[in-house]
Design a protein around this motif. Structure first.
Motif, PDB file in Angstrom:
ATOM      1  N   UNK A 139       0.785  -1.238  -0.039  1.00 31.98           N
ATOM      2  CA  UNK A 139      -0.105   0.016  -0.131  1.00 31.98           C
ATOM      3  C   UNK A 139       0.883   1.312   0.120  1.00 31.98           C
ATOM      4  N   UNK A 140       2.054   1.259   0.506  1.00 31.23           N
ATOM      5  CA  UNK A 140       2.788   2.396   0.579  1.00 31.23           C
ATOM      6  C   UNK A 140       3.335   2.736  -0.626  1.00 31.23           C
ATOM      7  N   UNK A 141       3.922   1.309  -1.614  1.00 31.73           N
ATOM      8  CA  UNK A 141       4.127   1.621  -2.987  1.00 31.73           C
ATOM      9  C   UNK A 141       2.961   2.326  -3.851  1.00 31.73           C
ATOM     10  N   UNK A 142       1.845   1.676  -3.415  1.00 30.59           N
ATOM     11  CA  UNK A 142       0.632   2.212  -4.216  1.00 30.59           C
ATOM     12  C   UNK A 142       0.402   3.599  -4.011  1.00 30.59           C
ATOM     13  N   UNK A 143       0.508   4.321  -2.776  1.00 34.17           N
ATOM     14  CA  UNK A 143       0.435   5.400  -2.533  1.00 34.17           C
ATOM     15  C   UNK A 143       1.331   6.451  -3.287  1.00 34.17           C
ATOM     16  N   UNK A 144       2.382   5.866  -3.329  1.00 39.16           N
ATOM     17  CA  UNK A 144       3.566   6.644  -4.165  1.00 39.16           C
ATOM     18  C   UNK A 144       3.305   6.721  -5.519  1.00 39.16           C
ATOM     19  N   UNK A 145       2.831   5.672  -6.181  1.00 41.40           N
ATOM     20  CA  UNK A 145       2.423   5.883  -7.579  1.00 41.40           C
ATOM     21  C   UNK A 145       1.401   6.926  -7.821  1.00 41.40           C
ATOM     22  N   UNK A 146       0.359   6.871  -6.828  1.00 45.80           N
ATOM     23  CA  UNK A 146      -1.104   7.315  -7.176  1.00 45.80           C
ATOM     24  C   UNK A 146      -0.975   8.887  -6.616  1.00 45.80           C
ATOM     25  N   UNK A 147       0.176   9.160  -5.872  1.00 45.79           N
ATOM     26  CA  UNK A 147       0.128  10.326  -4.951  1.00 45.79           C
ATOM     27  C   UNK A 147      -1.267  10.678  -3.960  1.00 45.79           C
ATOM     28  N   UNK A 148      -1.620   9.358  -3.400  1.00 46.16           N
ATOM     29  CA  UNK A 148      -2.523   9.334  -2.477  1.00 46.16           C
ATOM     30  C   UNK A 148      -2.112   8.818  -1.214  1.00 46.16           C
ATOM     31  N   UNK A 149      -2.912   8.927  -0.012  1.00 42.05           N
ATOM     32  CA  UNK A 149      -2.617   8.491   1.271  1.00 42.05           C
ATOM     33  C   UNK A 149      -2.913   7.144   1.342  1.00 42.05           C
ATOM     34  N   UNK A 150      -1.886   6.532   2.243  1.00 41.86           N
ATOM     35  CA  UNK A 150      -1.958   4.918   2.441  1.00 41.86           C
ATOM     36  C   UNK A 150      -2.928   4.564   2.816  1.00 41.86           C
ATOM     37  N   UNK A 151      -3.971   4.949   3.691  1.00 39.44           N
ATOM     38  CA  UNK A 151      -5.161   4.636   4.321  1.00 39.44           C
ATOM     39  C   UNK A 151      -6.026   4.764   3.128  1.00 39.44           C
ATOM     40  N   UNK A 152      -5.967   5.783   2.176  1.00 38.35           N
ATOM     41  CA  UNK A 152      -7.062   6.020   1.336  1.00 38.35           C
ATOM     42  C   UNK A 152      -6.756   4.867   0.114  1.00 38.35           C
ATOM     43  N   UNK A 153      -5.571   4.344  -0.013  1.00 36.26           N
ATOM     44  CA  UNK A 153      -5.298   3.180  -0.974  1.00 36.26           C
ATOM     45  C   UNK A 153      -5.896   2.009  -0.391  1.00 36.26           C
ATOM     46  N   UNK A 154      -6.012   1.798   0.869  1.00 34.43           N
ATOM     47  CA  UNK A 154      -6.459   0.445   1.400  1.00 34.43           C
ATOM     48  C   UNK A 154      -7.927   0.448   1.266  1.00 34.43           C
ATOM     49  N   UNK A 155      -8.468   1.656   1.397  1.00 32.65           N
ATOM     50  CA  UNK A 155      -9.917   1.758   1.448  1.00 32.65           C
ATOM     51  C   UNK A 155     -10.305   1.454  -0.241  1.00 32.65           C
ATOM     52  N   UNK A 156      -9.671   2.132  -1.224  1.00 34.02           N
ATOM     53  CA  UNK A 156     -10.183   1.904  -2.300  1.00 34.02           C
ATOM     54  C   UNK A 156      -9.772   0.355  -2.860  1.00 34.02           C
ATOM     55  N   UNK A 157      -8.769  -0.177  -2.235  1.00 32.00           N
ATOM     56  CA  UNK A 157      -8.665  -1.667  -2.629  1.00 32.00           C
ATOM     57  C   UNK A 157      -9.830  -2.404  -1.989  1.00 32.00           C
ATOM     58  N   UNK A 158     -10.179  -2.259  -0.950  1.00 28.65           N
ATOM     59  CA  UNK A 158     -11.323  -2.996  -0.460  1.00 28.65           C
ATOM     60  C   UNK A 158     -12.229  -2.800  -1.060  1.00 28.65           C
TER      61      UNK A 158
END
Length: 299
Positions: A139-158
């Motif tokens: 999730x940290x890597x995804x957040x870096x790719x998309x310039x989003x917060x890590x928690x937001x990426x977890x929510x988007x994945x769920x």
């Protein structure tokens, strides 16, 4: 004393090209657009100050992902006016074009069925899901790719995972069952054996055609065994005598390919349900067959 040499921009990029193409294809469902996206990334890579790029693979993945997000936004509008059913472009996978497909999970990740399910997602949800499921990004890597917060990426994945469904429910549990069914389908189709085809189809089977308005194709899904058999009887009467029907691995699974001479004119892929063929996806739009046609023409 040996001095390490810095790889050229071309060598560095080519090392990452297969992975970038696989990422772009999973994001877009289009091999031609994926190739164009990778080419755009190459132009950006050559124009960039490479001394400031510590990890070229990560830098390129971010560029490709964001280029895909831009393309997906405009693609949604184009698909709303698409003539008939839109299906993903088929890609032959036996040559490793989409990476290693050694497990049911890896094959599922490039299947026509999953690519269609990904169409339910927003572009950002799709990016998170693909990076997480297909490329095992944290999730940290995804957040870096998309310039989003890590928690937001977890929510988007769920949210994406709920909308796509559990991958395990899409796997065919019996080893070799899909291969045998598709091989039997090919034999029956070659022989015009409608009774043999009927035995292979689920009662609630659905046929999806993508002609894109370029060739004759059903513009709406054809549902039910009897209706699908009538459609197939018409197809076989009109075309089969001039077509060569063979098998190929398409999107991680055996599929039927049809050629007229040296030209690829159709790809038919299959989804199984309860041991029978539950869905058929027929891509006949010539604009969508160029990439697979070039792949299958190679010796």
């Amino acid at each position: 004393m040996t001095t390490a040499t810095t790889p050229s921009a071309s060598d560095e990029f080519e090392r990452h090209r297969p992975r970038l193409f696989g990422l772009a294809y999973r994001m877009l469902g289009s091999a031609d657009e994926a190739e164009d996206t990778v080419q755009d990334a190459w132009l950006r890579f050559t124009a960039a100050d490479r001394t400031g790029i510590e990890h070229p693979g990560a830098w390129l993945a971010k560029v490709v992902t964001n280029l895909c997000l831009t393309r997906l936004t405009s693609a949604r509008a184009r698909r709303e006016s698409y003539v008939g059913t839109w299906l993903p472009e088929p890609v032959a996978t036996a040559d490793g074009t989409l990476g290693p497909l050694e497990s049911a999970e890896q094959r599922d990740a490039v299947s026509t069925a999953l690519l269609l399910l990904l169409e339910r997602l927003t572009p950002t949800e799709r990016a998170v899901y693909v990076l997480r499921e297909a490329f095992a990004y944290g999730y940290r890597e995804i957040a870096g790719v998309l310039d989003l917060g890590e928690a937001n990426c977890r929510q988007l994945y769920r949210r994406a995972a709920r909308r796509v469904g559990e991958p395990g429910s899409r796997f065919e549990p019996a080893p070799g069952r899909r291969e045998r069914l598709v091989a039997s389908f090919l034999t029956a189709a070659r022989e015009g054996d409608l009774t043999g085809l009927e035995r292979l189809l689920a009662e609630d089977v659905t046929w999806w055609s993508d002609g894109g308005g370029k060739v004759s194709a059903a513009r709406r899904p054809v549902e039910g065994r009897d209706k699908v058999l009538r459609l197939m009887a018409g197809v076989l009467r009109r075309y089969a005598t001039g077509w060569e029907l063979t098998l190929a691995e398409i999107n991680g699974a055996p599929a039927l390919v049809a050629r007229s001479g040296a030209v690829l004119v159709g790809v038919l892929s299959f989804e199984l349900r309860d041991g029978a063929i539950g869905e058929l996806h027929a891509v006949m739009n010539p604009d969508k067959l160029g990439f697979a046609g070039r792949q299958l023409a190679r010796p």
